[in-house]
Design a protein around this motif. Sequence first.
Motif, PDB file in Angstrom:
ATOM      1  N   UNK A 207       0.817  -1.200   0.000  1.00 52.86           N
ATOM      2  CA  UNK A 207       0.000   0.000   0.000  1.00 52.86           C
ATOM      3  C   UNK A 207       0.859   1.261   0.000  1.00 52.86           C
ATOM      4  N   UNK A 208       0.296   2.360  -0.535  1.00 51.50           N
ATOM      5  CA  UNK A 208       1.046   3.609  -0.650  1.00 51.50           C
ATOM      6  C   UNK A 208       1.445   4.172   0.710  1.00 51.50           C
ATOM      7  N   UNK A 209       0.593   3.977   1.712  1.00 48.38           N
ATOM      8  CA  UNK A 209       0.891   4.519   3.040  1.00 48.38           C
ATOM      9  C   UNK A 209       1.561   3.498   3.950  1.00 48.38           C
ATOM     10  N   UNK A 210       2.066   2.433   3.360  1.00 43.29           N
ATOM     11  CA  UNK A 210       2.718   1.374   4.132  1.00 43.29           C
ATOM     12  C   UNK A 210       4.122   1.808   4.526  1.00 43.29           C
ATOM     13  N   UNK A 211       4.540   1.440   5.728  1.00 46.07           N
ATOM     14  CA  UNK A 211       5.867   1.811   6.229  1.00 46.07           C
ATOM     15  C   UNK A 211       6.628   0.564   6.634  1.00 46.07           C
ATOM     16  N   UNK A 212       7.813   0.375   6.053  1.00 46.15           N
ATOM     17  CA  UNK A 212       8.637  -0.789   6.385  1.00 46.15           C
ATOM     18  C   UNK A 212       9.055  -0.754   7.852  1.00 46.15           C
ATOM     19  N   UNK A 213       9.468   0.438   8.335  1.00 46.98           N
ATOM     20  CA  UNK A 213       9.916   0.552   9.723  1.00 46.98           C
ATOM     21  C   UNK A 213       8.783   0.256  10.696  1.00 46.98           C
ATOM     22  N   UNK A 214       7.600   0.805  10.429  1.00 45.87           N
ATOM     23  CA  UNK A 214       6.455   0.567  11.323  1.00 45.87           C
ATOM     24  C   UNK A 214       6.022  -0.899  11.276  1.00 45.87           C
ATOM     25  N   UNK A 215       6.142  -1.503  10.114  1.00 43.27           N
ATOM     26  CA  UNK A 215       5.760  -2.915   9.981  1.00 43.27           C
ATOM     27  C   UNK A 215       6.651  -3.790  10.851  1.00 43.27           C
ATOM     28  N   UNK A 216       7.952  -3.538  10.791  1.00 43.20           N
ATOM     29  CA  UNK A 216       8.880  -4.338  11.584  1.00 43.20           C
ATOM     30  C   UNK A 216       8.729  -4.027  13.067  1.00 43.20           C
ATOM     31  N   UNK A 217       8.476  -2.760  13.383  1.00 38.49           N
ATOM     32  CA  UNK A 217       8.223  -2.403  14.782  1.00 38.49           C
ATOM     33  C   UNK A 217       7.016  -3.155  15.306  1.00 38.49           C
ATOM     34  N   UNK A 218       5.977  -3.280  14.484  1.00 39.13           N
ATOM     35  CA  UNK A 218       4.775  -4.018  14.887  1.00 39.13           C
ATOM     36  C   UNK A 218       5.075  -5.502  15.103  1.00 39.13           C
ATOM     37  N   UNK A 219       6.057  -6.027  14.358  1.00 41.45           N
ATOM     38  CA  UNK A 219       6.422  -7.442  14.533  1.00 41.45           C
ATOM     39  C   UNK A 219       7.041  -7.709  15.901  1.00 41.45           C
ATOM     40  N   UNK A 220       7.579  -6.658  16.529  1.00 41.49           N
ATOM     41  CA  UNK A 220       8.192  -6.829  17.855  1.00 41.49           C
ATOM     42  C   UNK A 220       7.178  -6.731  18.990  1.00 41.49           C
ATOM     43  N   UNK A 221       5.930  -6.379  18.679  1.00 39.43           N
ATOM     44  CA  UNK A 221       4.911  -6.294  19.718  1.00 39.43           C
ATOM     45  C   UNK A 221       4.742  -7.638  20.425  1.00 39.43           C
ATOM     46  N   UNK A 222       4.703  -7.604  21.737  1.00 36.23           N
ATOM     47  CA  UNK A 222       4.527  -8.810  22.575  1.00 36.23           C
ATOM     48  C   UNK A 222       5.656  -9.825  22.417  1.00 36.23           C
ATOM     49  N   UNK A 223       6.758  -9.392  21.822  1.00 43.87           N
ATOM     50  CA  UNK A 223       7.889 -10.309  21.649  1.00 43.87           C
ATOM     51  C   UNK A 223       8.777 -10.224  22.891  1.00 43.87           C
ATOM     52  N   UNK A 224       8.511 -11.088  23.843  1.00 48.74           N
ATOM     53  CA  UNK A 224       9.259 -11.089  25.109  1.00 48.74           C
ATOM     54  C   UNK A 224       9.803 -12.489  25.367  1.00 48.74           C
ATOM     55  N   UNK A 225      10.967 -12.593  25.975  1.00 49.94           N
ATOM     56  CA  UNK A 225      11.558 -13.910  26.249  1.00 49.94           C
ATOM     57  C   UNK A 225      10.693 -14.707  27.221  1.00 49.94           C
ATOM     58  N   UNK A 226      10.605 -16.012  27.026  1.00 50.35           N
ATOM     59  CA  UNK A 226       9.861 -16.845  27.981  1.00 50.35           C
ATOM     60  C   UNK A 226      10.525 -16.821  29.349  1.00 50.35           C
ATOM     61  N   UNK A 227       9.714 -16.872  30.377  1.00 45.40           N
ATOM     62  CA  UNK A 227      10.233 -16.794  31.736  1.00 45.40           C
ATOM     63  C   UNK A 227       9.937 -18.076  32.501  1.00 45.40           C
ATOM     64  N   UNK A 228      10.774 -18.292  33.497  1.00 49.83           N
ATOM     65  CA  UNK A 228      10.567 -19.437  34.381  1.00 49.83           C
ATOM     66  C   UNK A 228      10.574 -20.757  33.649  1.00 49.83           C
TER      67      UNK A 228
END
Length: 392
Positions: A207-228
């Motif tokens: 899409x014309x208003x698509x952003x590569x940086x924002x897309x990759x930033x969104x991929x990091x959402x909720x990306x946290x190491x498993x604990x315990x």
Amino acid sequence: MPATDYQASFLGRISIRRNQVIAMDGNHEQELQDLELFSKHVSERFAELLSSPDDIPFHALLSISWLRKLLDFFLCCEAEFKGVLMMGNDPSQISKPPLDRLIPEFLDRSVKALDVCNAVTNGLESVRHYQKLAEIVVSALEQKPIGDGQSRRAKKALTSLMSAMNVDDKECSAAKATERSWSFSRRGVSSKDRVPEHFRSVSNQVAKNWSAAKQIQAMTNNLVPPRGAEGSGLASPVYTMSVIMVFVMWALVAAIPCQERNGLSAIHFPAPKQLNWAQSIIGLHEKIGEEWKKKEKKGTAGLLDEMQKMEKLGNILMDFTDSFQFHGDITDQKAEEAAARSAELAETCRRMEEGLLPLQIQIREVFHRIVKTRTELLNALDQVGKSSSPLL
């Protein structure tokens, strides 16, 4: 041992375990060994990428050959990840905590990665355009002796080349985008949706208003190491593969022209250094991030090593053609220097000619592999859901 040998040996081991009837305690112990081996392979592969020598031509960080190795490692890691997650395990595990949360998040990241593959594929067409302009320069300067006509032809191509390589991301993307552009994630594709058949290519515009940086930033959402206790279970490879996917997409966007990459260096990966594979990925992220910060200030088409060489040589040859037209004649020393730089540019073009198509094919393979794994996980979730549904 080559990456493909690691992969074949690893998957063969899991396949054998799947067909064996062993005690539950032994099965758990074997699963832990498989998880450890998967982590070890990831660590070794990315350590090899980090140690790539920058002083060897065309094997430096973010060169075409380096990116091809990165994608090869991604495909190997992805195959082993799928083996760890699905081969020899009870399918119902993916519907139980914490995988009931992690798998849908992984599927959403996969959809976003498909958009990135599309954007990078479009960007490769720009790189091919740069290559063709550089070949015109080489062709003009190969003539002996160089006359006014050849100099003018080389300068015209150089002007187009340097202008194209320094165009702003937004301006570049706006010129290429169409009203029928689309994005997987913007069409509302959720973790429960299949990717339609006509999406299974990498030939469409985003899409014309698509952003590569924002897309990759969104991929990091909720990306946290498993604990315990989660750190010793199947949550670990899901997290590991998620980080690998995000890093690979981030590196591709940094290297190859893509629209809207402002803020790319600000994206961070939540990878604890105590994980044996994390240090290499963090090291690569820091090296690439520093280079991006330098280039971002003055504007750049990307960090692809061949493009940076092309830009440097182009500036030198531009000075040569300016001097030729201004003075009407050149010294033997300047002619020899121009010939040497032209030869370097010709070699860069040759490497691009050899490497860009295989790189594009690998990106297509990554695209289809992500689609395939996503479909298999969705099918597994469907089967678990049907088996757990009460009969009416």
